[in-house]
Write a protein that holds these residues in place. Structure first.
Motif, PDB file in Angstrom:
ATOM      1  N   VAL A  13       0.843  -1.191   0.000  1.00  0.00           N
ATOM      2  CA  VAL A  13       0.000   0.000   0.000  1.00  0.00           C
ATOM      3  C   VAL A  13       0.882   1.246   0.000  1.00  0.00           C
ATOM      4  CG1 VAL A  13      -1.955   1.148   1.091  1.00  0.00           C
ATOM      5  CG2 VAL A  13      -1.663  -1.316   1.346  1.00  0.00           C
ATOM      6  N   SER A  14       1.211   1.748  -1.190  1.00  0.00           N
ATOM      7  CA  SER A  14       2.111   2.882  -1.308  1.00  0.00           C
ATOM      8  C   SER A  14       1.535   4.137  -0.667  1.00  0.00           C
ATOM      9  CB  SER A  14       2.432   3.155  -2.776  1.00  0.00           C
ATOM     10  OG  SER A  14       3.132   2.073  -3.338  1.00  0.00           O
ATOM     11  N   ASN A  15       0.217   4.335  -0.764  1.00  0.00           N
ATOM     12  CA  ASN A  15      -0.399   5.530  -0.186  1.00  0.00           C
ATOM     13  C   ASN A  15      -0.178   5.581   1.321  1.00  0.00           C
ATOM     14  OD1 ASN A  15      -1.275   6.344  -2.681  1.00  0.00           O
ATOM     15  ND2 ASN A  15      -3.348   5.546  -2.443  1.00  0.00           N
ATOM     16  N   ASP A  16      -0.353   4.429   1.996  1.00  0.00           N
ATOM     17  CA  ASP A  16      -0.127   4.373   3.443  1.00  0.00           C
ATOM     18  C   ASP A  16       1.328   4.693   3.773  1.00  0.00           C
ATOM     19  OD1 ASP A  16      -2.687   3.832   4.153  1.00  0.00           O
ATOM     20  OD2 ASP A  16      -2.356   1.746   4.705  1.00  0.00           O
ATOM     21  N   LEU A  17       2.247   4.142   2.992  1.00  0.00           N
ATOM     22  CA  LEU A  17       3.661   4.353   3.247  1.00  0.00           C
ATOM     23  C   LEU A  17       4.038   5.821   3.071  1.00  0.00           C
ATOM     24  CD1 LEU A  17       5.064   1.224   1.398  1.00  0.00           C
ATOM     25  CD2 LEU A  17       5.197   1.642   3.855  1.00  0.00           C
ATOM     26  N   TYR A  18       3.540   6.437   2.011  1.00  0.00           N
ATOM     27  CA  TYR A  18       3.865   7.838   1.756  1.00  0.00           C
ATOM     28  C   TYR A  18       3.253   8.729   2.834  1.00  0.00           C
ATOM     29  CZ  TYR A  18       4.985  12.055  -0.834  1.00  0.00           C
ATOM     30  OH  TYR A  18       5.511  13.269  -1.207  1.00  0.00           O
ATOM     31  N   LYS A  19       2.019   8.407   3.222  1.00  0.00           N
ATOM     32  CA  LYS A  19       1.344   9.175   4.269  1.00  0.00           C
ATOM     33  C   LYS A  19       2.121   9.087   5.579  1.00  0.00           C
ATOM     34  CE  LYS A  19      -3.149   9.508   6.627  1.00  0.00           C
ATOM     35  NZ  LYS A  19      -4.514   8.896   6.724  1.00  0.00           N
ATOM     36  N   LEU A  20       2.614   7.908   5.889  1.00  0.00           N
ATOM     37  CA  LEU A  20       3.380   7.734   7.119  1.00  0.00           C
ATOM     38  C   LEU A  20       4.701   8.491   7.044  1.00  0.00           C
ATOM     39  CD1 LEU A  20       3.682   6.506   9.896  1.00  0.00           C
ATOM     40  CD2 LEU A  20       4.521   4.405   8.835  1.00  0.00           C
ATOM     41  N   CYS A  21       5.345   8.481   5.887  1.00  0.00           N
ATOM     42  CA  CYS A  21       6.575   9.263   5.706  1.00  0.00           C
ATOM     43  C   CYS A  21       6.315  10.741   5.988  1.00  0.00           C
ATOM     44  CB  CYS A  21       7.116   9.096   4.284  1.00  0.00           C
ATOM     45  SG  CYS A  21       7.856   7.485   3.918  1.00  0.00           S
ATOM     46  N   GLN A  22       5.186  11.244   5.493  1.00  0.00           N
ATOM     47  CA  GLN A  22       4.836  12.648   5.716  1.00  0.00           C
ATOM     48  C   GLN A  22       4.573  12.932   7.193  1.00  0.00           C
ATOM     49  OE1 GLN A  22       1.564  12.697   2.775  1.00  0.00           O
ATOM     50  NE2 GLN A  22       2.659  14.364   1.750  1.00  0.00           N
ATOM     51  N   LEU A  23       3.872  12.022   7.862  1.00  0.00           N
ATOM     52  CA  LEU A  23       3.580  12.204   9.281  1.00  0.00           C
ATOM     53  C   LEU A  23       4.860  12.215  10.113  1.00  0.00           C
ATOM     54  CD1 LEU A  23       0.405   9.953   9.746  1.00  0.00           C
ATOM     55  CD2 LEU A  23       0.539  12.435  10.060  1.00  0.00           C
ATOM     56  N   LEU A  24       5.772  11.322   9.791  1.00  0.00           N
ATOM     57  CA  LEU A  24       7.043  11.269  10.521  1.00  0.00           C
ATOM     58  C   LEU A  24       7.851  12.543  10.285  1.00  0.00           C
ATOM     59  CD1 LEU A  24       8.019   7.556   9.871  1.00  0.00           C
ATOM     60  CD2 LEU A  24       7.351   8.551  12.064  1.00  0.00           C
ATOM     61  N   ALA A  25       7.846  13.009   9.038  1.00  0.00           N
ATOM     62  CA  ALA A  25       8.583  14.233   8.716  1.00  0.00           C
ATOM     63  C   ALA A  25       8.017  15.423   9.496  1.00  0.00           C
ATOM     64  CB  ALA A  25       8.523  14.501   7.216  1.00  0.00           C
ATOM     65  N   SER A  26       6.699  15.515   9.595  1.00  0.00           N
ATOM     66  CA  SER A  26       6.078  16.635  10.309  1.00  0.00           C
ATOM     67  C   SER A  26       6.387  16.597  11.800  1.00  0.00           C
ATOM     68  CB  SER A  26       4.564  16.628  10.093  1.00  0.00           C
ATOM     69  OG  SER A  26       3.954  15.520  10.741  1.00  0.00           O
ATOM     70  N   ARG A  27       6.780  15.438  12.302  1.00  0.00           N
ATOM     71  CA  ARG A  27       7.080  15.274  13.727  1.00  0.00           C
ATOM     72  C   ARG A  27       8.571  15.185  14.010  1.00  0.00           C
ATOM     73  NH1 ARG A  27       2.245  14.054  12.644  1.00  0.00           N
ATOM     74  NH2 ARG A  27       0.577  14.004  14.206  1.00  0.00           N
ATOM     75  N   THR A  28       9.401  15.594  13.072  1.00  0.00           N
ATOM     76  CA  THR A  28      10.835  15.519  13.306  1.00  0.00           C
ATOM     77  C   THR A  28      11.218  16.313  14.557  1.00  0.00           C
ATOM     78  OG1 THR A  28      13.021  15.805  12.298  1.00  0.00           O
ATOM     79  CG2 THR A  28      11.414  17.526  11.874  1.00  0.00           C
ATOM     80  N   GLY A  29      12.051  15.707  15.385  1.00  0.00           N
ATOM     81  CA  GLY A  29      12.448  16.324  16.643  1.00  0.00           C
ATOM     82  C   GLY A  29      11.507  16.039  17.790  1.00  0.00           C
ATOM     83  N   SER A  30      10.427  15.279  17.520  1.00  0.00           N
ATOM     84  CA  SER A  30       9.441  14.965  18.565  1.00  0.00           C
ATOM     85  C   SER A  30       9.591  13.524  19.017  1.00  0.00           C
ATOM     86  CB  SER A  30       8.016  15.170  18.037  1.00  0.00           C
ATOM     87  OG  SER A  30       7.814  16.502  17.645  1.00  0.00           O
TER      88      SER A  30
END
Length: 393
Positions: free
Chosen positions: A222-239
């Motif tokens: 499921v590429s959409n799930d993977l990309y969405k998770l990459c975005q979520l992790l990026a938005s939380r960098t340093g957290s």
């Protein structure tokens, strides 16, 4: 060819009989390093195979070792003489460790290998190539390497490393460091001439990572799930990483999310930094902080603050220098990073004397012998007791 910092270690290992294994994220320069080593070998009896080409995967996927031997000889490798065999992206052939072990034990072959997954190389090779290999990890360019790619001689900046803030040095290299923060350290991105080209390369690297590395190394579809998770992790960098909360936000099952996270870490997309404590049980239980492997990639994936970008860059720079952790009390007081268990580091875009005073107080409370305030922007000529981010290498 611009030599990376790692090239010296790689060349020194070339004379060793053990396999030289280079691992790291896609397009950090592993193939370039492999070809550098091939060019340095004295053997004329050498062969390079790229496992992204299906015919090479088919050759190494055969059930018979004899068939593989015949294929290598047909490609010009003399197995009865000392030889060098360079194999690129070996994680794409699941049975390659057993084939390499057989050839290593049977013939006088020096192997040079690359792969994109630390899990595959460290775990699969531990059993089959125990004592027969050394693994070298390669990452996107550090700022010192970035400057060399930009045409600076190492003699121009190496004396500035780990030194207190210097305004002349800051003025010379400030714009280069800002470019480094904006677009990151993937070699082809650094060498691209325009901002549009750099952005296009970064998008292609992200897509290739998900579509090739992740999907080929797992059963995830499921590429959409993977990309969405990459975005979520990026938005939380340093957290701090809260898997339950992330599962709720993403809609991804907690167990599946944990699998994704492990694979992201093993394939170098994220770095997870533990909390600092002298109690091992608490260290294991505490949530880890997440950082993305490259600041250019980070900013393609999410709209993050300039402070997050700077903190992410400093985290990556510190990880090259040793063991990195963070410290946070239940009261909320924290220290951004602790390097090698003895140096407290606080990251501020615009550093000030009160920041240094607070850091020293918290460092003393933990009985840490050293502390450093790391900054990005220079605004006050009266306060220079800090370290510029561009000098941490």
């Amino acid at each position: 060819m611009i030599q990376r910092t790692l090239f010296g270690e790689l060349e020194a290992h070339l004379a060793k009989p053990q396999a030289t294994v280079i691992t790291g994220m896609r397009r950090v320069g592993k193939t370039t390093a492999l070809k550098f080593l091939l060019a340095k070998t004295v053997h004329v009896n050498k062969l390079y195979l790229d496992f992204e080409k299906i015919e090479n995967r088919i050759l190494f996927s055969q059930n018979s070792y004899q068939a593989i031997e015949a294929g290598l000889e047909a490609l010009g490798l003399d197995l009865h003489q000392p030889a060098v065999l360079a194999l690129d992206e070996i994680q794409l052939v699941p049975n390659s460790p057993s084939v390499i072990k057989y050839l290593y034990d049977t013939y006088a072959i020096k192997f040079i290998l690359t792969g994109s997954s630390s899990y595959y190389l460290k775990n699969h090779f531990t059993e089959s190539l125990a004592g027969r290999k050394r693994i070298f990890e390669m990452f996107p360019l550090g700022f010192d390497e970035f400057l060399q790619f930009r045409g600076f001689a190492r003699s121009q900046f190496e004396h500035t490393a780990q030194q207190h803030f210097s305004e002349p040095i800051y003025q010379i290299f400030r714009q280069e460091y800002e470019t480094f923060l904006r677009f990151g350290g993937f070699p082809e991105v650094v060498l691209a001439e325009t901002a549009n080209d750099k952005t296009a390369f970064l998008k292609d690297i992200i897509n290739a990572y998900i579509e090739l590395d992740i999907k080929l190394l797992s059963d995830f579809r499921v590429s959409n799930d993977l990309y969405k998770l990459c975005q979520l992790l990026a938005s939380r960098t340093g957290s701090r990483l809260d898997v339950s909360k992330l599962s709720s936000i993403s809609g991804i099952n907690r167990n599946k999310l944990t699998e994704y996270m492990s694979l992201f870490e093993y394939t170098y997309f994220i770095h997870l930094i533990p909390s600092f404590t002298k109690n091992k049980d608490k260290e294991i239980a505490a949530q880890r902080k997440v950082y993305i492997a490259d600041t250019g990639m980070l900013q393609i994936l999410a709209q993050v603050s300039s402070g997050q970008v700077f903190e992410n860059a400093v985290a990556l720079q510190l990880l090259r220098l040793g063991e990195v952790a963070y410290y946070q009390k239940k009261s909320g007081q924290e220290i951004d990073f602790i390097l090698n268990k003895d140096t407290a580091i606080e990251v501020k875009e615009t550093p000030s004397y009160p920041d240094l005073k607070t850091l020293n107080y918290r460092s003393d409370d933990l009985e840490l012998p050293h502390s450093r305030l790391v900054g990005r922007h220079f605004t006050n000529s009266d306060f220079q007791e800090w370290y510029w981010g561009g000098g941490i290498f």
